[in-house]
Design a protein around this motif. Sequence first.
Motif, PDB file in Angstrom:
ATOM      1  N   ARG A 165      10.933   8.392   0.897  1.00 54.61           N
ATOM      2  CA  ARG A 165      11.285   8.416   2.318  1.00 54.61           C
ATOM      3  C   ARG A 165      10.080   8.049   3.177  1.00 54.61           C
ATOM      4  O   ARG A 165       8.989   8.590   2.990  1.00 54.61           O
ATOM      5  N   GLY A 166      10.295   7.110   4.097  1.00 55.90           N
ATOM      6  CA  GLY A 166       9.229   6.752   5.024  1.00 55.90           C
ATOM      7  C   GLY A 166       8.248   5.720   4.481  1.00 55.90           C
ATOM      8  O   GLY A 166       7.393   5.239   5.205  1.00 55.90           O
ATOM      9  N   GLN A 209      18.874   3.474   9.759  1.00 56.28           N
ATOM     10  CA  GLN A 209      17.830   4.268   9.099  1.00 56.28           C
ATOM     11  C   GLN A 209      17.125   3.461   8.006  1.00 56.28           C
ATOM     12  O   GLN A 209      15.952   3.645   7.755  1.00 56.28           O
ATOM     13  N   GLU A 211      15.577   0.278   7.201  1.00 57.02           N
ATOM     14  CA  GLU A 211      15.104  -0.840   8.013  1.00 57.02           C
ATOM     15  C   GLU A 211      14.350  -1.888   7.212  1.00 57.02           C
ATOM     16  O   GLU A 211      13.779  -1.599   6.165  1.00 57.02           O
ATOM     17  N   ARG A 219      12.341   0.015   4.205  1.00 50.84           N
ATOM     18  CA  ARG A 219      11.899   1.402   4.360  1.00 50.84           C
ATOM     19  C   ARG A 219      13.061   2.245   4.859  1.00 50.84           C
ATOM     20  O   ARG A 219      13.803   1.840   5.762  1.00 50.84           O
ATOM     21  N   ARG A 221      13.738   5.246   7.004  1.00 50.95           N
ATOM     22  CA  ARG A 221      13.031   6.062   7.978  1.00 50.95           C
ATOM     23  C   ARG A 221      13.404   7.535   7.799  1.00 50.95           C
ATOM     24  O   ARG A 221      14.499   7.854   7.355  1.00 50.95           O
ATOM     25  N   GLU A 223      13.899   9.603  10.167  1.00 57.05           N
ATOM     26  CA  GLU A 223      14.946   9.851  11.154  1.00 57.05           C
ATOM     27  C   GLU A 223      15.613   8.523  11.495  1.00 57.05           C
ATOM     28  O   GLU A 223      14.921   7.534  11.685  1.00 57.05           O
ATOM     29  N   ARG A 230      16.799   0.767  20.252  1.00 55.16           N
ATOM     30  CA  ARG A 230      15.438   0.318  20.014  1.00 55.16           C
ATOM     31  C   ARG A 230      15.239  -1.085  20.562  1.00 55.16           C
ATOM     32  O   ARG A 230      16.153  -1.877  20.509  1.00 55.16           O
TER      33      ARG A 230
END
Length: 230
Positions: A165-166, A209, A211, A219, A221, A223, A230
Amino acid sequence: MRVLIVEDELRMAALLKRGLEEDGYAVDVVGTGTDAVWQANEFSYDAVVLDVMLPGLDGVGVCRRLREAGRWMPVLMLTARDAVEDRVRGLDAGADDYLTKPFSFAELSARIRALIRRGAVERPSELHAADLRLDPATRQAWRGQVELELSTKEFALLELFLRHRGQVLTRTRILEHVWDFAYDGVSNVVDQYVLYLRRKIDRPFGLEQLETVRGAGYRLRAEPATVGSR
Ligand code: CA
């Protein structure tokens, strides 16, 4: 207590069956990997004694399929002497312990007792990112309260993203983990599957989420962003 023996060598299978019955277990024997998977999914066992060397689907494959199907009973794997690689593969596939042939029945009996006392291995814990959740043990995934209908590959892909994650994952890394091989040259299989996955986890919910990181990969995200915000 019920034990399943998976062994194609008849004499060995009969020996194990007799010994374990004398120890007080109810014992079933199957001789192929395919039968083992069927039997262990159909009935409830407290432990499985699984020989690695089987015709067709081998012991490692059996163990992997059982874990994938959410079967967490203890598995004692029997491997040939010096087959270090089998042991590593077996443990990687989710076996709890192994014995190297030849072994004494007393040792097998003690190992089985210990495994049954310990009980089923702990289920791997749920993975999550915001309200996106995945349970590796039951192979289910949800966005909020909605259960997601994912194919095997989509599930594997989502699991990989949730475990990282992330982080940005390159296409090569994704290919190696989800497809078990590296493509030569250019392939858009990853891009296709990311698209499929987005159609299931993001788009129906008006979220973004998963992306694209231009020039790098993808990735998930921590959140999600709301589409249009955006
Ligand atoms: Ca065998």
